[in-house]
Design a protein around this motif. Structure first.
Motif, mmCIF file in Angstrom:
data_model
loop_
_atom_site.group_PDB
_atom_site.id
_atom_site.type_symbol
_atom_site.label_atom_id
_atom_site.label_comp_id
_atom_site.label_asym_id
_atom_site.label_seq_id
_atom_site.Cartn_x
_atom_site.Cartn_y
_atom_site.Cartn_z
ATOM 1 N N MET A 180 11.887 4.987 20.689
ATOM 2 C CA MET A 180 11.911 5.558 22.039
ATOM 3 C C MET A 180 11.291 4.637 23.075
ATOM 4 S SD MET A 180 11.409 9.659 22.010
ATOM 5 C CE MET A 180 12.087 9.734 23.664
ATOM 6 N N GLY A 181 10.274 3.871 22.692
ATOM 7 C CA GLY A 181 9.669 2.932 23.630
ATOM 8 C C GLY A 181 10.622 1.793 23.934
ATOM 9 N N TYR A 182 10.375 1.094 25.047
ATOM 10 C CA TYR A 182 11.318 0.061 25.484
ATOM 11 C C TYR A 182 10.616 -1.286 25.577
ATOM 12 C CZ TYR A 182 15.257 -2.052 27.940
ATOM 13 O OH TYR A 182 16.314 -2.839 28.277
ATOM 14 N N ASP A 183 11.034 -2.207 24.701
ATOM 15 C CA ASP A 183 10.530 -3.582 24.748
ATOM 16 C C ASP A 183 11.644 -4.483 24.225
ATOM 17 O OD1 ASP A 183 9.321 -6.034 24.479
ATOM 18 O OD2 ASP A 183 7.510 -5.291 23.507
ATOM 19 N N ASP A 184 12.441 -5.055 25.146
ATOM 20 C CA ASP A 184 13.612 -5.816 24.718
ATOM 21 C C ASP A 184 13.268 -7.197 24.173
ATOM 22 O OD1 ASP A 184 12.982 -7.133 27.036
ATOM 23 O OD2 ASP A 184 14.924 -6.839 28.002
ATOM 24 N N SER A 185 11.983 -7.543 24.135
ATOM 25 C CA SER A 185 11.576 -8.821 23.535
ATOM 26 C C SER A 185 11.244 -8.657 22.051
ATOM 27 C CB SER A 185 10.346 -9.386 24.266
ATOM 28 O OG SER A 185 9.215 -8.556 24.078
ATOM 29 N N TYR A 186 11.180 -7.413 21.587
ATOM 30 C CA TYR A 186 10.766 -7.131 20.207
ATOM 31 C C TYR A 186 11.956 -7.154 19.261
ATOM 32 C CZ TYR A 186 9.064 -4.329 16.242
ATOM 33 O OH TYR A 186 8.735 -3.859 14.993
ATOM 34 N N GLU A 187 11.768 -7.770 18.100
ATOM 35 C CA GLU A 187 12.778 -7.778 17.057
ATOM 36 C C GLU A 187 12.122 -7.461 15.723
ATOM 37 O OE1 GLU A 187 14.722 -11.548 17.033
ATOM 38 O OE2 GLU A 187 15.624 -11.293 19.018
ATOM 39 N N VAL A 188 12.882 -6.863 14.828
ATOM 40 C CA VAL A 188 12.361 -6.527 13.508
ATOM 41 C C VAL A 188 13.460 -6.762 12.477
ATOM 42 C CG1 VAL A 188 13.012 -4.090 13.679
ATOM 43 C CG2 VAL A 188 11.137 -4.756 12.172
ATOM 44 N N SER A 189 13.057 -7.202 11.280
ATOM 45 C CA SER A 189 14.017 -7.435 10.198
ATOM 46 C C SER A 189 13.862 -6.369 9.124
ATOM 47 C CB SER A 189 13.785 -8.822 9.571
ATOM 48 O OG SER A 189 13.958 -9.843 10.524
ATOM 49 N N PHE A 190 14.966 -6.033 8.478
ATOM 50 C CA PHE A 190 14.906 -5.049 7.397
ATOM 51 C C PHE A 190 16.065 -5.301 6.431
ATOM 52 C CE2 PHE A 190 17.308 -3.135 10.889
ATOM 53 C CZ PHE A 190 18.496 -2.777 10.258
ATOM 54 N N LYS A 191 15.945 -4.729 5.249
ATOM 55 C CA LYS A 191 16.994 -4.815 4.234
ATOM 56 C C LYS A 191 17.888 -3.579 4.326
ATOM 57 C CE LYS A 191 14.334 -7.432 0.810
ATOM 58 N NZ LYS A 191 13.808 -7.418 -0.590
ATOM 59 N N PRO A 192 19.163 -3.752 4.589
ATOM 60 C CA PRO A 192 20.057 -2.590 4.635
ATOM 61 C C PRO A 192 20.028 -1.771 3.345
ATOM 62 C CG PRO A 192 21.139 -4.514 5.548
ATOM 63 C CD PRO A 192 19.854 -4.998 4.953
ATOM 64 N N THR A 193 19.794 -2.442 2.208
ATOM 65 C CA THR A 193 19.778 -1.708 0.939
ATOM 66 C C THR A 193 18.627 -0.703 0.882
ATOM 67 O OG1 THR A 193 18.569 -3.573 -0.031
ATOM 68 C CG2 THR A 193 20.963 -3.470 -0.414
ATOM 69 N N ASP A 194 17.530 -0.986 1.594
ATOM 70 C CA ASP A 194 16.422 -0.032 1.631
ATOM 71 C C ASP A 194 16.855 1.275 2.288
ATOM 72 O OD1 ASP A 194 14.748 -1.816 0.379
ATOM 73 O OD2 ASP A 194 13.756 -2.489 2.227
ATOM 74 N N PHE A 195 17.684 1.157 3.322
ATOM 75 C CA PHE A 195 18.181 2.352 4.005
ATOM 76 C C PHE A 195 19.156 3.113 3.108
ATOM 77 C CE2 PHE A 195 16.515 -0.125 7.406
ATOM 78 C CZ PHE A 195 16.103 0.780 8.369
#
Length: 343
Positions: free
Chosen positions: A256-271
């Motif tokens: 919900m918060g807005y910070d367009d400089s932020y990026e995050v990595s994740f494994k699709p298999t975890d989802f």
């Protein structure tokens, strides 16, 4: 009339501007009582969100109808009203599918960014975006209906259940509203906050409010029956990496918060393996009417307003909620959760 006008990066100015007039037979002119300062307004001032130079900012406005067009039927002169700032062209593909926040011409209809907003003495808009305020509702509560709508929409789309445990990362205005709504629906509501003032404020709403350094897996297990969370809301904008580590199987993560400089990595298999969902369409609400009804059963809502300043004291109001000085950029302590400007 007096209005707060966006000038340039980190620069807004209270100016004398021309008073708006009705533009159509379905137009409504409102004498603004006041407007809440939203995180979007703060990001405009900080230069993180675009606004047209010369545009009156602000979009959480309420006031009294002073003039209506000849075809207006739902409100009349003297009515207390609030303005829905989620406006659009109404004719593009997305609008016709009800996805007004994805309007192909959205940039032409953003109240307080590309068209004149509500940090002013008067506002003129279309009847379809004007809602009558119930007689029993205070001005302060009414100013919070629009952000309440965003929050309510978020939790409804997250399919919140009475047995859910909810974590809200951040206890600013939106974070505190999320905690308030969660406390009405969920079994457990936990918040985080680095600022001591806001941490103390949130502690009156949530079951637990922790400094982010205290938010360990061991602590989560201690307060949540040795389980992770069912719903996690990132109300800061740069905390999804925290959410990914604390979400349980079948859980829902909501940015919900807005910070367009932020990026995050994740494994699709975890989802896939854990059945976790990220819910991104938090802005597509169009539920002002429902939020108005819900707000009537939230007596705590008006107490979310922690500062009321006149329009000419806008710098103080912004400084209270930004954590730094608008003019100098120097850091300063938070002294407010939700500030409003009274016109």
């Amino acid at each position: 009339m007096k209005a707060l006008v966006y000038q340039d990066y980190r620069k807004v100015e209270l100016k004398d501007v021309e008073e708006p007039v009705l533009q159509s037979e379905t137009g409504v002119k409102v004498k603004i009582y006041g407007s809440g300062i939203c995180g979007t307004d703060l990001n405009v001032v900080k230069g993180k969100i675009f606004a047209n130079q010369g545009t009156i900012i602000g979009h959480e406005g309420v006031g009294t109808v002073v003039e209506v067009g000849s075809k207006v039927r739902s409100v009349r002169v003297g009515d207390r009203v609030l303005i829905d700032p989620t406006q659009s062209c109404g004719i593009c593909t997305y609008c016709r599918e009800g996805l007004h926040c994805y309007c192909e011409n959205f940039e032409e209809h953003q109240v307080g960014m590309t068209i004149h907003g509500t940090f002013a003495e008067y506002y003129v808009g279309e009847e379809k975006y004007i809602y009558q305020i119930p007689e029993s509702m205070s001005w302060e509560a009414a100013m919070l209906v629009e952000p309440l709508g965003c929050v309510l929409n978020t939790f409804l789309k997250a399919n919140i259940k009475p047995g859910d445990a909810v974590l809200v990362l951040g206890s600013g205005a939106i974070g505190s509203l999320c905690q308030l709504v969660s406390s009405r629906f969920a079994r457990l509501t936990v918040g985080t906050e680095v600022d001591e003032y806001r941490k103390q404020f949130a502690s009156k709403i949530a079951d637990h409010v922790l400094h982010p350094n205290e938010l360990t897996l061991e602590k989560v297990y201690e307060i949540n029956n040795h389980q992770k969370f069912d719903i996690i809301v990132d109300a800061v904008g740069n905390q999804l990496h925290v959410a990914l580590g604390l979400i349980g199987k079948g859980g829902r993560i909501i940015p919900m918060g807005y910070d367009d400089s932020y990026e995050v990595s994740f494994k699709p298999t975890d989802f896939i393996n854990n059945g976790v969902n990220i819910i991104g369409d938090v802005a597509v609400h169009q539920i002002i009417s429902r939020a108005l009804k819900f707000a009537q059963n939230l007596p705590e809502l008006e107490h979310m307003v922690t500062s009321r300043q006149s329009l000419d004291q806008y710098e103080q109001a912004f400084n209270e909620t930004m954590g730094f000085d608008l003019r100098t950029g120097e850091r300063r302590p938070m002294t407010s959760v939700k500030a409003v400007l009274i016109s």
